[in-house]
Design an enzyme around this catalytic site. Structure first.
Site, mmCIF file in Angstrom:
data_model
loop_
_atom_site.group_PDB
_atom_site.id
_atom_site.type_symbol
_atom_site.label_atom_id
_atom_site.label_comp_id
_atom_site.label_asym_id
_atom_site.label_seq_id
_atom_site.Cartn_x
_atom_site.Cartn_y
_atom_site.Cartn_z
ATOM 1 N N ASP A 100 0.795 -1.412 -0.059
ATOM 2 C CA ASP A 100 0.163 0.122 -0.103
ATOM 3 C C ASP A 100 0.860 1.351 -0.083
ATOM 4 O OD1 ASP A 100 0.584 -0.526 2.678
ATOM 5 O OD2 ASP A 100 -0.573 1.280 3.092
ATOM 6 N N ASP B 93 5.835 0.350 2.968
ATOM 7 C CA ASP B 93 6.208 -0.879 3.735
ATOM 8 C C ASP B 93 5.855 -1.830 2.745
ATOM 9 O OD1 ASP B 93 3.562 -0.754 4.077
ATOM 10 O OD2 ASP B 93 3.542 -0.177 5.962
ATOM 11 N N TYR C 275 -5.278 0.577 9.510
ATOM 12 C CA TYR C 275 -6.198 1.038 8.628
ATOM 13 C C TYR C 275 -7.593 0.654 9.276
ATOM 14 C CZ TYR C 275 -3.018 1.959 4.977
ATOM 15 O OH TYR C 275 -2.095 2.703 3.831
ATOM 16 N N GLU D 205 5.990 9.890 3.056
ATOM 17 C CA GLU D 205 5.448 8.518 2.654
ATOM 18 C C GLU D 205 4.353 8.646 1.750
ATOM 19 O OE1 GLU D 205 4.638 4.188 4.545
ATOM 20 O OE2 GLU D 205 4.074 5.985 5.907
#
Length: 534
Positions: free
Chosen positions: A94, A97, A246, A494
């Site tokens: 995603d 990572d 999430y 990120e």
């Protein structure tokens, strides 16, 4: 042509012609000053579109195909699902990572598919249609694998806690690859509903090019929706490993409405519209007035999608009444973006960026740009000249202008003078918080790099990343337009797949508009002028 005409007039020695000549010299001089300034603010949306689609290849998990264009990446996650006796190889990481989180991955595919559905012709005109379909199929192929039973969906591979203790290339991954599922005893209506939406939307995309694959996707979407609706519950209550990363703050009701709308769009079956109508109040679709649209909170997207039904379907008076309620709440979101509500509006930074929150704000900017463009098109289709917001009426073009300003901000028209789309322009983030990008490519150095070695040797380096993760849309600046390009500044540096996905359709649309404008200007400039016939 103008200069040639002026020379002609100069030879005729008439006072009127001399005055006209002087006028045009002045205008030409002004144009030479102004045009370079205007050109400096012109962005190459086609190049940005190409780079955006390239990003998804950098995020691929599994065995990479022969045509892989991001060459610094290698195969990874080849044993995913092995411990559980299921093939879960593939899909997308995603962000920076290596966990495969089902909820944001599915939202990414839904938005990519929506981009192709709305702006497929524009994407094709830019020469990127094949790449767009490849990006979608990499996700849907994985979802087919993950849906191993009508009432079973593997919703996560990897554990965020253990993954975040490691700083490794995906090709070296040594973190646990535990897979987590939802089923009848451990439901997850949100992740099942979003995956159903993604597969339903993708089935529309592939309908013409691969009818069999389209039918397969639709079959999975219908079964997943049935599962999500019959066995209701939040997935982060069943998969606790997802809660810290999430969590489904909005609940699962929005995903059920979202999935039903996409299934109606894919099938035309009245039962799905009736589901949306009958559950509009109970599930919050006609009640929530939103100021964000994201992988978690789908309400604004639901309301915009429901609004579009009003111009294409034959519904009863009762159904139209409820759909108009959806439309009203959708327009609240649009008016909030435009700062045209008499109360709740989206904050804007001094530089003009829509601002929702500190962490990864660019996801809300790109998704807002998409909904603004899509709703502008809907207003034109419905032949509505204005959108009546509480603080005043706005024209459909004003929605496009705001969306354009947000995209231009992303691409460099901002106080920092930096493109937040990595790889685009002359200046962009060079220290993206991304494991694979920040460590020397496996193709160049096959020596194993362990968890702590990655932190010691690569994470803390002050230098730029050795690999450019082209097309990644980073989290972006704070509420004062400030941005710090530092690998450890993960709130800003990120990038995530769901940041870039909504941009695909928007960039294609803006490229088309710019191309049409250029053709119009060329046509106008090549028309005979007054001077040619003087």
């Amino acid at each position: 042509m103008v200069i040639r005409s002026m020379k002609k007039e100069g030879r005729q020695q008439r006072s009127g012609s001399r005055d006209l000549y002087s006028c045009f010299v002045s205008v030409t001089a002004i144009l030479w000053v102004v045009l370079p300034v205007a050109a400096a603010k012109a962005f190459d949306y086609k190049d940005a579109l190409s780079k955006s689609l390239l990003y998804f290849e950098a995020q691929r998990s599994g065995r990479l195909p022969y045509g892989q264009r991001v060459t610094w990446r290698g195969h990874s996650g080849l044993t995913d699902g092995l411990q559980q006796g299921v093939d879960l190889v593939g899909g997308y990481y995603d962000a920076g990572d290596h966990v495969k989180f089902g909820l944001p991955m599915a939202f990414t595919i839904t938005m990519l598919s929506w981009s192709v559905i709305e702006y497929g012709d524009e994407i094709a005109a830019a020469g990127e249609y094949h790449h767009a379909l490849e990006a979608i199929k990499w996700g849907t192929d994985y979802f087919i694998k993950a849906h191993t039973h009508p009432y079973v969906l593997w919703a996560e591979v990897g554990d965020g806690d253990t993954d975040h203790y490691c700083w490794q290339r995906p090709e070296d991954m040594t973190t646990p690859r535990q897979a987590y599922k939802i089923d009848t005893e451990n439901p997850g209506s949100d992740v099942a509903g979003e995956t159903a939406a993604a597969m339903a939307a993708a089935s529309i995309v592939f309908r013409k090019s691969d009818a069999h694959y389209s039918h397969l996707l639709l079959h999975h979407a219908q079964k997943l929706f049935e599962f999500a609706d019959k066995y209701r519950g939040k997935y982060d209550s069943s998969i606790r490993e997802a809660k810290s990363y999430y969590p489904s703050w909005s609940g699962y009701e929005d995903e059920l409405l979202w999935a039903a709308l996409w299934l109606h769009k894919a099938t035309g079956t009245p039962q799905y519209v009736e589901y949306v109508v009958s559950n509009g109040e109970g599930f919050g679709g006609t009640g929530w007035a939103m100021t964000e649209f994201s992988w978690d909170a789908k309400y604004a997207g639901i309301q915009i999608l429901a609004s579009k039904l009003l111009s294409v379907g034959n519904f009863s008076a009762a159904q139209r009444h409820v759909l108009k309620q959806y439309e009203s709440k959708g327009e609240h979101y649009i008016c909030a973006c435009l700062s045209k509500n008499n109360g709740t509006n989206l904050h804007r930074t001094p530089g003009g960026m829509l601002f929702v929150r500190q962490w990864n704000n660019m996801q809300y900017v790109s998704s807002a740009a998409f909904l603004l463009i899509a709703y502008s098109d809907y207003l034109k289709e419905a032949r509505r000249d204005v959108l009546r917001c509480p603080a005043g009426a706005v024209r459909p073009q004003e929605l496009v202008e705001l969306a354009t300003s947000q995209v231009d901000y992303i691409l460099g028209d901002n106080p920092m003078g930096i493109s937040y789309l990595v790889g685009y322009g002359r200046k962009y983030p060079m220290r993206v918080h991304h494991r694979g990008s920040s460590i020397v490519s496996y193709k160049r150095s096959k020596g194993f790099i362990g968890c702590m070695q990655g932190y010691y040797d690569w994470y803390g380096r002050r230098g730029q990343n050795p690999n450019v993760v082209t097309g990644a849309l980073v989290g972006g600046p704070d509420s004062h337009d400030r941005f710090r390009d530092h690998r450890g500044n993960y709130m800003q540096t990120e990038a995530c797949t769901y940041n870039t996905a909504p941009l695909v359709g928007v960039l294609a649309k803006l490229h088309q508009q710019m191309s049409h404008q250029h053709v119009k200007e060329m046509t106008t400039s090549s028309s005979p002028s007054y001077l040619e016939f003087a």
